[in-house]
Design an enzyme around this catalytic site. Structure first.
Site, PDB file in Angstrom:
ATOM      1  N   LYS A  56     -10.969  -4.279  -4.401  1.00  0.00           N
ATOM      2  CA  LYS A  56     -12.058  -3.319  -4.620  1.00  0.00           C
ATOM      3  C   LYS A  56     -11.547  -1.938  -4.982  1.00  0.00           C
ATOM      4  O   LYS A  56     -12.254  -1.153  -5.579  1.00  0.00           O
ATOM      5  CB  LYS A  56     -12.982  -3.257  -3.402  1.00  0.00           C
ATOM      6  CG  LYS A  56     -12.327  -2.809  -2.092  1.00  0.00           C
ATOM      7  CD  LYS A  56     -13.398  -2.493  -1.090  1.00  0.00           C
ATOM      8  CE  LYS A  56     -13.204  -3.041   0.298  1.00  0.00           C
ATOM      9  NZ  LYS A  56     -11.961  -2.730   0.986  1.00  0.00           N
ATOM     10  N   LYS A  87       0.831  -1.221   0.000  1.00  0.00           N
ATOM     11  CA  LYS A  87       0.000   0.000   0.000  1.00  0.00           C
ATOM     12  C   LYS A  87       0.851   1.251   0.000  1.00  0.00           C
ATOM     13  O   LYS A  87       0.455   2.279  -0.544  1.00  0.00           O
ATOM     14  CB  LYS A  87      -0.935   0.014   1.211  1.00  0.00           C
ATOM     15  CG  LYS A  87      -1.990  -1.068   1.162  1.00  0.00           C
ATOM     16  CD  LYS A  87      -3.365  -0.502   0.913  1.00  0.00           C
ATOM     17  CE  LYS A  87      -4.260  -1.590   0.385  1.00  0.00           C
ATOM     18  NZ  LYS A  87      -5.604  -1.606   0.868  1.00  0.00           N
ATOM     19  N   LYS A 126      -4.167  -9.958  -6.777  1.00  0.00           N
ATOM     20  CA  LYS A 126      -5.425 -10.155  -6.047  1.00  0.00           C
ATOM     21  C   LYS A 126      -6.540  -9.246  -6.602  1.00  0.00           C
ATOM     22  O   LYS A 126      -6.268  -8.097  -6.942  1.00  0.00           O
ATOM     23  CB  LYS A 126      -5.186  -9.801  -4.568  1.00  0.00           C
ATOM     24  CG  LYS A 126      -6.275 -10.262  -3.631  1.00  0.00           C
ATOM     25  CD  LYS A 126      -6.072  -9.715  -2.215  1.00  0.00           C
ATOM     26  CE  LYS A 126      -6.615  -8.312  -2.071  1.00  0.00           C
ATOM     27  NZ  LYS A 126      -6.875  -7.854  -0.710  1.00  0.00           N
TER      28      LYS A 126
END
Ligand code: ATP
Ligand code: LTN
Length: 340
Positions: free
Chosen positions: A205, A120, A202
């Site tokens: 969203k 992230k 992955k």
């Protein structure tokens, strides 16, 4: 009375999803469907992690809406609000309070090693904030406050649960037994649904490319289109091999999640069929799964009063449980009792 005693002996589950985007079929496969399967065997607490969502920039109006969407989606996916406690993380202030205490028991090195933090902080390199760094400590607080025995999550959360276990053991050792040391529950199938266009990544969203992701709010046509255009592999065989055929294997997993069929049964059903036939079969299976969920979700969202009253009851029940743990912790670390 007998029933009450029985309930008291039930073990506890806590889990949650951030309200940082719409719920995907990945969340369903890795988390929510397992919550639904386990909900009657355990005393369950399911929350929307809205404080976690703040670790990346959010548009306030959208965040508020999505926090309610997530709760409605839990119910639409089969979580029974009569037997599980559904709540919003920020409605129970004990989460932030315990997180502070646990901050003081966590090494900077431990947080730096977290894969999600590394990923992230690359993804959001314009905003690598302390919240992003301390994210797993807040997650540990979420879990430990409820004395959870089991935490059903997707594969990517394993490392965070390991940290939670270490913090619980560290605290218990330093003071005296205080926290239950939780176990992860990672499903054998569907623990990591991959992106449709980049099946080695992955499904997420917050992916900028919507074609990568199937949302539980997608219409039938959108679902069919996304699966039709999903990247497959050079080959013709419909058989599961993540290394050789990541794209087809991801679709086999989705088919399995949607129908409950084993990989062997799916391979047999599609033996000799083309990739295009398999894709249209997968689209039908996923649509059959999602259409009723979407219908229930729309219905629930049209009755905001009901959701709000549910969140109120949920927050009260969760806060009562959390407060008990937090009081013990405050006392053990030496904070003075709050004057009454
Ligand atoms: P983001 O995509 O915004 O970075 P996320 O979707 O990975 O976040 P959460 O929304 O908090 O993170 O995930 C909630 C739960 O859903 C976790 O248990 C996570 O492991 C699971 N999950 C998320 N994506 C997938 C996926 N693609 N496959 C299986 N499980 C998933
Ligand atoms: N970090 C989780 C979401 C989450 C969570 C939790 C999951 C926040 N608190 C407590 C289980 C238990 C994620 O999936 N990104």
């Amino acid at each position: 009375m007998v029933q009450e005693q029985k309930n008291e002996r039930k073990k506890t589950i806590l889990s949650g999803i951030q309200s940082s985007g719409d719920i995907t079929v990945g969340h369903y496969a890795g988390a929510i469907r397992n919550w639904a399967a386990l909900q009657h065997q355990y005393e369950c607490f399911f929350m929307t992690a809205d404080l976690h969502a703040l670790t990346v920039r959010q548009e306030p109006v959208a965040l508020r809406k999505r926090t309610l969407d997530v709760i409605a989606m839990y119910i639409a996916c089969g979580i029974d609000p009569e037997s599980s406690v559904l709540f919003v993380q920020s409605h129970v202030s004990a989460h932030a309070e315990l997180a502070w205490i646990l901050n003081c028991f966590t090494g900077v090195g431990e947080c730096s090693r977290m894969t999600q933090f590394k990923e992230k902080s690359q993804q959001h390199n314009e905003n690598v904030n302390v919240g992003l760094f301390a994210y797993p400590i807040l997650m540990a607080a979420d879990i430990l406050l409820y004395q959870a025995d089991l935490v059903p999550v997707g594969d990517d959360q394993k490392q965070h649960i390991e940290l939670t276990r270490n913090l619980a053991e560290r605290f218990n050792f330093h003071y005296s037994p205080t926290f239950t040391v939780p176990e992860p529950f990672i499903p054998p199938v569907g623990a990591r649904i991959m992106s449709l266009q980049e099946p080695t990544k992955k499904m997420s969203k917050s992916d900028e490319n919507q074609k990568n992701v199937i949302f539980l709010s997608d219409s039938d046509d959108v679902i069919a289109g996304k699966i039709r255009r999903a990247v497959t592999d050079s080959g013709t065989e419909i058989s599961y091999s993540v290394e050789k055929r990541p794209g087809i294997s991801n679709l086999i997993t989705l088919y399995g999640v949607a129908t409950g069929m084993s990989f062997a049964a799916i391979e047999e059903a599609f033996s000799g069929k083309t990739y295009s036939e398999f894709k249209s079969g997968t689209a039908d299976a996923v649509i059959n799964l999602i259409a009723p969920i979407r219908g229930r979700f729309t219905q629930l969202r049209s009755e905001p009063g009901e959701l709000e009253s549910l969140m109120k009851t949920g927050a009260e029940a969760a806060a009562a449980r959390a407060r008990r743990t937090l009081s013990k912790v405050y006392k053990k670390v030496g904070l003075t009792e709050r004057p009454r």
